[in-house]
Design an enzyme around this catalytic site. Structure first.
Site, short mmCIF file in Angstrom:
data_model
loop_
_atom_site.label_atom_id
_atom_site.label_comp_id
_atom_site.label_asym_id
_atom_site.label_seq_id
_atom_site.Cartn_x
_atom_site.Cartn_y
_atom_site.Cartn_z
N HIS A 192 0.70 -1.06 -0.04
CA HIS A 192 0.10 -0.03 -0.07
C HIS A 192 0.98 1.23 0.09
O HIS A 192 2.17 1.22 0.50
CB HIS A 192 -0.77 -0.15 1.27
CG HIS A 192 -1.98 1.02 1.49
ND1 HIS A 192 -1.72 2.33 1.79
CD2 HIS A 192 -3.22 0.90 1.31
CE1 HIS A 192 -2.64 2.85 2.06
NE2 HIS A 192 -3.84 2.02 1.54
N ASP B 215 3.14 -4.68 8.09
CA ASP B 215 1.97 -3.83 8.12
C ASP B 215 1.08 -4.75 7.95
O ASP B 215 0.71 -5.52 7.27
CB ASP B 215 2.14 -3.23 6.76
CG ASP B 215 0.53 -2.53 6.16
OD1 ASP B 215 -0.21 -2.66 7.14
OD2 ASP B 215 0.72 -1.68 5.34
N GLN C 82 -4.51 -5.23 6.74
CA GLN C 82 -5.14 -6.23 6.13
C GLN C 82 -5.45 -7.69 6.90
O GLN C 82 -6.27 -8.21 6.48
CB GLN C 82 -4.92 -6.68 4.81
CG GLN C 82 -5.01 -5.22 3.74
CD GLN C 82 -6.59 -4.97 3.91
OE1 GLN C 82 -7.52 -5.63 3.77
NE2 GLN C 82 -6.90 -3.57 3.83
N LYS D 47 -10.31 -1.58 10.50
CA LYS D 47 -10.22 -2.80 9.72
C LYS D 47 -10.86 -3.77 10.40
O LYS D 47 -11.05 -4.89 9.70
CB LYS D 47 -9.02 -3.11 9.11
CG LYS D 47 -8.10 -2.03 8.54
CD LYS D 47 -8.38 -1.62 6.90
CE LYS D 47 -7.42 -0.80 6.54
NZ LYS D 47 -8.18 -0.14 5.14
N CYS E 139 -4.76 2.23 -3.74
CA CYS E 139 -3.36 2.95 -3.10
C CYS E 139 -2.41 2.06 -3.21
O CYS E 139 -1.46 1.85 -2.39
CB CYS E 139 -3.71 3.27 -1.57
SG CYS E 139 -4.80 4.49 -1.14
N1 PMP Z 1 -1.54 -0.77 4.61
C1 PMP Z 1 -2.72 -1.76 3.97
C2 PMP Z 1 -2.07 -2.87 3.62
C3 PMP Z 1 -4.02 -1.17 3.96
O1 PMP Z 1 -4.81 -2.05 3.27
C4 PMP Z 1 -4.30 0.16 4.49
C5 PMP Z 1 -5.65 0.56 4.40
N2 PMP Z 1 -6.23 0.71 3.24
C6 PMP Z 1 -3.02 0.94 5.00
C7 PMP Z 1 -1.92 0.26 5.26
C8 PMP Z 1 -3.41 2.57 5.64
O2 PMP Z 1 -4.43 2.13 6.79
P1 PMP Z 1 -4.93 3.58 7.54
O3 PMP Z 1 -5.60 4.26 6.39
O4 PMP Z 1 -5.95 2.86 8.41
O5 PMP Z 1 -3.83 4.28 8.09
#
Ligand code: PMP
Length: 404
Positions: free
Chosen positions: A121, A198, A201, A224, A362
């Protein structure tokens, strides 16, 4: 055995209509829905004990502090951190990654190498690119194959005594691939590099054990996993959190302040400047309790069934291609219809009450790899049903007819 029809009653939003149709919510990888049990905790906080924490002698402040710290303990147990002060409550995954990336500024020098994966991401790419700009460190990328899996031979070839840090997601938000993080961590440690995982997910699907993984940093977001937005976690091994300087200066994070010299508070407060998201932290704890009451094994079994069913049903549609075909994946299906823009499919599905995500999620490097502008992403949670997948399949068929 998980009973989704029963569980759905916990989620008031699932009984609403969208565009005159019952809501089918398949955007769980972007944010999950919130059960009444967590909503009640939020209402209780603002109705009964809203107060600032850690510094009040009065009853409300004490109650709020006790509940906030109890939530930290719940989160500690869930992720199996050794100490509760290794759990830093942040605004979410993005802030947690930025906190670590900022902290590494003083620990890296020109020519050091840090390793990211092709499946990340943007929030696990950009802060590290900024770190490289500040320090002269070099960013290396673990490539992926056409199934959407990271290539471990290539990873091994990237590792050397120059490698200082490896940061990879546990599960890809765009494709659902579960990465071999145990292997990645072991190999990084063998060359003396630290690892950040990270878990944005993975947190709704898997209960990670940070001690068994021996991971140095693990980050996640409450929203999440049935909690509110604006709160998340940074787990860090005590030795690493002690090595990193504070991220932000302000109240709460200090020991003594004078104009000549300020000393910092110990963990976790060193990284928690200012008034935190108190209600959010308490509700994060409630969300963790909620998901554990259902049980992560039951959740995984059920979601795997939905994944298998959804994959099989969607592939019945001619011209539909799924991106991310690893045998090791969670309940995310990213797909496109031949010759049709994903945005158009998503817009038509919304008219039918079906919420999916469209676009690059993203993860522009993944889209570039597949040479596509984006995908339609349907991501299933434990409160979704096969009947909803049938509605999606019918919706995609209709969209295809209208757009062809
Ligand atoms: N890493 C991953 C794999 C994600 O899916 C996301 C959220 N889509 C994020 C980071 C960022 O998370 P947040 O927007 O809650 O900070």
């Amino acid at each position: 055995m998980l009973n989704a029809d029963h569980i759905r009653k916990d989620f008031p939003i699932l009984s609403r209509q969208v565009n005159g149709k019952p809501l089918v919510y398949f955007d769980n990888a972007a944010t999950s829905q919130t059960p009444q049990q967590v909503i009640d905790v939020i209402v209780d906080y603002y109705s009964n004990y809203n107060a600032n924490i850690h510094r009040g002698v009065h009853t409300l402040s004490q109650e709020a502090t006790d509940k906030y710290e109890a939530a930290r303990n719940t989160i500690q147990k869930h992720f199996n951190a050794k100490h509760n002060y290794e759990i830093i409550l942040t605004a979410g995954t993005t802030e947690s990654i930025n906190l670590v990336a900022q902290g590494f500024t003083s620990l890296l020098k020109e020519g050091d190498e840090i390793i990211v994966s092709a499946l990340e991401h943007h929030s696990n790419i950009v802060p590290w690119q900024m770190l490289c700009e500040r320090t002269g460190a070099v960013l290396k990328v673990i490539p992926m194959n056409l199934e959407g899996e990271l290539i471990m031979e290539a990873y091994n070839a990237l590792l050397s005594d120059r490698t200082k840090l490896v940061f990879v997601n546990h599960i890809s938000n765009a494709l659902g691939t579960i990465n071999p993080i145990e292997y990645i961590i072991e190999k990084a440690h063998a060359v003396g590099a630290a690892v950040l995982i990270d878990g944005a997910q993975s947190c709704p699907h898997i209960k990670p054990d940070v001690q068994a993984l021996d991971v140095d940093f693990y980050v996640a977001s409450a929203h999440k996993m049935c909690g509110p937005t604006g709160v998340g976690l940074l787990y860090g091994k005590e030795e690493w959190l002690n090595k990193l300087p504070p991220y932000q200066g302000g109240g709460e994070m200090i020991d003594q302040v004078s104009f000549e010299k300020t000393t910092y508070a110990g963990l976790p407060h060193k990284f928690e400047a200012g008034t935190p998201n108190i209600c959010g932290g308490i509700a994060f704890g409630a969300a963790v309790d909620y998901m554990n009451a259902i049980g992560f094994e039951a959740i995984a079994t059920y979601e795997n069934e939905l994944l298998a069913y959804g994959t099989q049903r969607l592939l019945e549609i001619e011209g539909l291609k799924i991106y991310g075909t690893s045998a090791n994946k969670t309940s995310v299906i990213s797909f496109n219809l031949e010759g049709i823009h994903p945005y158009d499919v998503g817009t038509l599905l919304d008219k039918m009450g079906i919420a999916v995500r469209t676009g690059h999620h993203c993860t522009q490097p993944i889209m570039d790899f597949f040479k596509i502008p984006g995908t339609v992403r349907a991501s299933f949670s434990f409160y979704n049903t096969k009947a909803e997948i049938d509605a999606l399949v019918e919706g995609v068929k209709k969209a295809k007819m209208m757009l062809s």
